[in-house]
Scaffold this active site. Sequence first.
Site, PDB file in Angstrom:
ATOM      1  N   TYR A   4       0.827  -1.193   0.000  1.00 34.47           N
ATOM      2  CA  TYR A   4       0.000   0.000   0.000  1.00 34.47           C
ATOM      3  C   TYR A   4       0.870   1.256   0.000  1.00 34.47           C
ATOM      4  O   TYR A   4       0.691   2.160  -0.830  1.00 34.47           O
ATOM      5  CB  TYR A   4      -0.922   0.007   1.220  1.00 34.47           C
ATOM      6  CG  TYR A   4      -1.618   1.328   1.443  1.00 34.47           C
ATOM      7  CD1 TYR A   4      -2.501   1.846   0.501  1.00 34.47           C
ATOM      8  CD2 TYR A   4      -1.378   2.073   2.604  1.00 34.47           C
ATOM      9  CE1 TYR A   4      -3.136   3.070   0.704  1.00 34.47           C
ATOM     10  CE2 TYR A   4      -2.008   3.291   2.808  1.00 34.47           C
ATOM     11  CZ  TYR A   4      -2.879   3.776   1.858  1.00 34.47           C
ATOM     12  OH  TYR A   4      -3.487   4.992   2.051  1.00 34.47           O
ATOM     13  N   LYS A  11       1.226   4.032  -3.141  1.00 36.15           N
ATOM     14  CA  LYS A  11       0.898   5.443  -2.985  1.00 36.15           C
ATOM     15  C   LYS A  11       2.121   6.317  -3.269  1.00 36.15           C
ATOM     16  O   LYS A  11       1.990   7.419  -3.830  1.00 36.15           O
ATOM     17  CB  LYS A  11       0.358   5.714  -1.581  1.00 36.15           C
ATOM     18  CG  LYS A  11      -0.994   5.086  -1.297  1.00 36.15           C
ATOM     19  CD  LYS A  11      -2.072   5.585  -2.259  1.00 36.15           C
ATOM     20  CE  LYS A  11      -2.437   7.036  -2.026  1.00 36.15           C
ATOM     21  NZ  LYS A  11      -3.500   7.509  -2.957  1.00 36.15           N
TER      22      LYS A  11
END
Length: 393
Positions: free
Chosen positions: A215, A219
Amino acid sequence: MEPLIGPASDLSFGAVLAPDQAVAVVGHPVACSARTNQQWKNRHFLCHIGSCSWVVLVLRFRGGPRQMPGFQFSAMQDEVLSQGPRVVVTGATGLLGRAVCKEFQNHGWTVSGTGLRRARPRFLRCDLTDEDAVRRLLQETKPDVLVHCAAERRPDVMERDADAAVSLNVHASSTVSRETAACGALLIYISTDYVFDGRNPPYGEDDCPNPLNLYGRSKLEGEREALRHCPGAVILRIPVLFGEVESVTESAVTSLWQQVQEATEERRVLDHCLQRFPTDARDVAAVCRKLAERARQQDPSIRGIFHFSGKEQMTKYEMAVAMAQAFNLPSNHLVPLTEQSAGSAPRPINSQLNCSRLEQLNLSVEPRAFSIAISECLWPFTADKRWRQTVFH
């Protein structure tokens, strides 16, 4: 086409309504967005004008608007074509996206929110992984600002379905950034504190990222794509969010409410290791608006990376205890776990953000106190069914 709108006695106005045209309503232009090829009779349109709403009664409508593959208007999205600036909000069906839409609408912006599976009936449906659909969306809405909230934000879900998550967090972000640059709009890309490893907080905007999980890596790559296509883009990193949820499971913070309410003899073990800074989505939305408004004043400092965060440091266990105290509920069934649980995606121990850049530019907001804000968000989900009669959204 002979779309007509009859005078409503309580509002004392009448006008001609047509697809993709504006009509004057008590001095304000209002977009008509009848989005069907079927004939409409005796339908009401809710038009938002600033902080006010007006009901428009459509007496007769024949004909329909243009249809574009991959990009569809929801049947009840009636945007305000005001003199104010225009903003597109991706991920408008999510917790942060809804808050951003509301914040901009309340301050005179014309808002076009997008979603996918949950778009209808309130938002525009657009598949952000479809480059042509994104291009048509921006050509149609002509935004001054685009706030990119859409993302897969659940670390454990990402580990299980990496391809789909990376497609949204990286590839779609690249497409959105490229098309935003092509239409000359400001891009505000929402990122995360999980780009840091949590070993040496607090983290400033110039500190070197080192994400621990997929994650965080996705990002961070999305940040780089945004800045590659839009050198003048704004990257806003934020921590874990809570807010006016549609379901308590919508946020990692409010999901703790289920365990708080289960005051039984069975113990509920909660993490008391990872340090979090729970942040109200409404405060993040206000920061986004302030950044957008300052950028429209041609302030050259509104570009690059910014941090915003709540100020209260809490573990999940401490959040749950605070919820119990806010509602005068017992908390002795909640048990702190001081070791990281196995089997989940690795997370930073403490990824506290230094928010001094926003503060120096007078663009920050004072975060809501957790005990007050969480009470506002959770009381519709209390055991007293009367609370549930209020609808936030």
